[in-house]
Design an enzyme around this catalytic site. Sequence first.
Site, PDB file in Angstrom:
ATOM      1  CD1 TRP A 148      -0.311  -1.594   3.117  1.00 24.67           C
ATOM      2  CD2 TRP A 148       0.625   0.425   3.312  1.00 24.67           C
ATOM      3  NE1 TRP A 148       0.474  -1.599   4.251  1.00 24.67           N
ATOM      4  CE2 TRP A 148       1.061  -0.363   4.390  1.00 24.67           C
ATOM      5  CE3 TRP A 148       1.086   1.745   3.226  1.00 24.67           C
ATOM      6  CZ2 TRP A 148       1.931   0.102   5.377  1.00 24.67           C
ATOM      7  CZ3 TRP A 148       1.962   2.218   4.200  1.00 24.67           C
ATOM      8  CH2 TRP A 148       2.375   1.407   5.252  1.00 24.67           C
ATOM      9  CG  ASN A 149       5.174   1.238   0.412  1.00 23.42           C
ATOM     10  OD1 ASN A 149       4.761   0.492  -0.468  1.00 23.42           O
ATOM     11  ND2 ASN A 149       6.440   1.251   0.786  1.00 23.42           N
ATOM     12  NE  ARG A 157      10.179  -1.402  -7.807  1.00 26.59           N
ATOM     13  CZ  ARG A 157      10.591  -1.000  -6.607  1.00 26.59           C
ATOM     14  NH1 ARG A 157      11.208   0.169  -6.473  1.00 26.59           N
ATOM     15  NH2 ARG A 157      10.413  -1.733  -5.547  1.00 26.59           N
ATOM     16  CE  LYS A 172      -3.026 -10.006  -1.944  1.00 27.66           C
ATOM     17  NZ  LYS A 172      -3.397  -8.751  -1.268  1.00 27.66           N
ATOM     18  N   PRO A 173      -3.908  -6.053  -5.683  1.00 25.30           N
ATOM     19  CG  PRO A 173      -5.578  -4.455  -6.088  1.00 25.30           C
ATOM     20  CD  PRO A 173      -5.191  -5.889  -6.380  1.00 25.30           C
ATOM     21  CD  GLU A 248      12.783  -5.796  -5.424  1.00 28.80           C
ATOM     22  OE1 GLU A 248      13.513  -5.458  -4.463  1.00 28.80           O
ATOM     23  OE2 GLU A 248      13.251  -6.134  -6.524  1.00 28.80           O
ATOM     24  CB  CYS A 282      11.124  -1.226   1.797  1.00 25.52           C
ATOM     25  SG  CYS A 282      11.270  -1.033   0.035  1.00 25.52           S
ATOM     26  CD  GLU A 379      10.923  -2.421   6.402  1.00 20.34           C
ATOM     27  OE1 GLU A 379      10.397  -3.541   6.479  1.00 20.34           O
ATOM     28  OE2 GLU A 379      11.172  -1.855   5.340  1.00 20.34           O
ATOM     29  CB  SER A 439      13.712   5.012  -6.119  1.00 19.28           C
ATOM     30  OG  SER A 439      13.754   4.433  -4.840  1.00 19.28           O
TER      31      SER A 439
HETATM   32  C1  SIN Z   1       9.425   0.645  -1.469  1.00 18.68           C
HETATM   33  O1  SIN Z   1       9.340   1.194  -0.391  1.00 18.68           O
HETATM   34  O2  SIN Z   1       9.019  -0.524  -1.630  1.00 18.68           O
HETATM   35  C2  SIN Z   1       9.990   1.299  -2.685  1.00 18.68           C
HETATM   36  C3  SIN Z   1      10.667   2.544  -2.389  1.00 18.68           C
HETATM   37  C4  SIN Z   1      11.213   3.218  -3.599  1.00 18.68           C
HETATM   38  O3  SIN Z   1      11.074   2.778  -4.753  1.00 18.68           O
HETATM   39  O4  SIN Z   1      11.860   4.214  -3.385  1.00 18.68           O
END
Ligand code: SIN
Length: 477
Positions: A148-149, A157, A172-173, A248, A282, A379, A439
């Site tokens: 969801w972030n 991606r 699946k969102p 990921e 992340c 985290e 990124s």
């Molecule tokens: C993520 O938090 O999964 C991706 C972060 C990013 O692409 O900068």
Amino acid sequence: MQTQLFIDGTWRAGATGETFAVTDPATGDHIADVAAGTPDDATAACAAAGVAQRSWAAVAPREKAEILRRGFELMVEHTDELADLIVREQGKPMADARGEIAYAAEFFRWNSEEAVRIRGSIGTAPSGSNQIIVRHPPVGVVVIVTPWNFPAAMITRKVAPALAAGNAVVIKPPVETPLTALRLAELLAEAGVPAGVVNVVPTTDAQGWFDAAVDHTATRMVSFTGSTATGRKLLARSADRVLKTTMELGGNAPFIVFDDADVDAAVAGAMTAKMRHSAETCTAANRFFVQAGVAEEFATKFAAAMGAVKIGSGFDDGVECGPLIHEAAVDKVAGLVDAAVAAGAVIEVGGGRVDGPGSFFQPTVLSNVAAGSPITQEEIFGPVAPLITFTDTDEMIEQANDTEQGLIGYVYTRDLAKGLRVSERIEAGMIGLNRGAVSDPAAPFGGMKQSGLGREGASEGIYEFCETQYIGVDYSA
Ligand code: SIN
């Protein structure tokens, strides 16, 4: 606003007709009721994808490229609307939401350029008896599970390279942010992606959905972004059908500031590395290792910058940090801060919840944190920065590497050679050297150790969605 399942190019209710509510995390307000897909719906989507994928694979690379390029253009044209949807269902500040749409769209542009450059090879066998041809056909149907972030970017991606390589996808969102995913599917259909190539099936039954998708014979790959704990489970389940996977997973990024760093630049980088997208990434800096000579100056300036962050609804002017996704996220962050303070950490700024409505936590800097303490092992996924002072570089690198989450690290120094030497010793898939964000669709995103498998973006990204086929051929006669 689309709220139904998107299967085989049509909008439909789920098999049971049930729906689930999507809410605004800044206010708790109800936004929409979305169709709740069932395992049968996942099966139907995989079947449709299996059929559509064969024709899509046969479409000329140039034509695929042009459709993806159109996807990029449509996303850019609809930036206002898409960013609005992201702020509403995810809560991040408008500037971050607009940045996410630009980032997400770029995966279509980048992969439209890569679609026509999937390279194989031909070489003579060492014996001289034949030729070795290597080619890269698509994998088939790819099941995509996203967090969801980043309601748009974590989908594009994966979808952009998957489609560029000739695959079909079943997405699946997350339950928190399905609306952006559904709108993206609609835009891709408008761009010319044929029915069945992109399917979006939101669900509240994640386990049943995933079991059905994995068990479908058309499914050949699983691509997931999310926590390491969930990734481990999806990997184990994917193993039942020996599916290809990309994962990921979680991060626990060290942010290292040496005595010789430009402290103002390091503070600016720290703000980006910690706070972009409301600190729910992340890639967020999770542990700050600051060398003793600049520890006080860095702590003072960083605390001032964190204290000045305006928090609130992502729709409000000047807001730089939105709500966390839900109350459970606030509870987790508050628990980590309380435990760190009980163990001797000092609150430089922030430190507590913000009264509702909405699930907010104050941007927080903690000093006097011990390396290895619980807040440095988890985290955080919230606006909290633990500072650890170091003197010895070797010892600090050992502490920085004391994690299974080797996604990313950040290094600040004016000595580029030292910066590169230290970067090479950090056990992480990505390093920001004098940069607070790395990124980029043109760069390989991914982690070492339990942070994941495979890479997304760059030229490598597309090959994750390809098989390798070798043809031994003798055409001498
Ligand atoms: C993520 O938090 O999964 C991706 C972060 C990013 O692409 O900068």
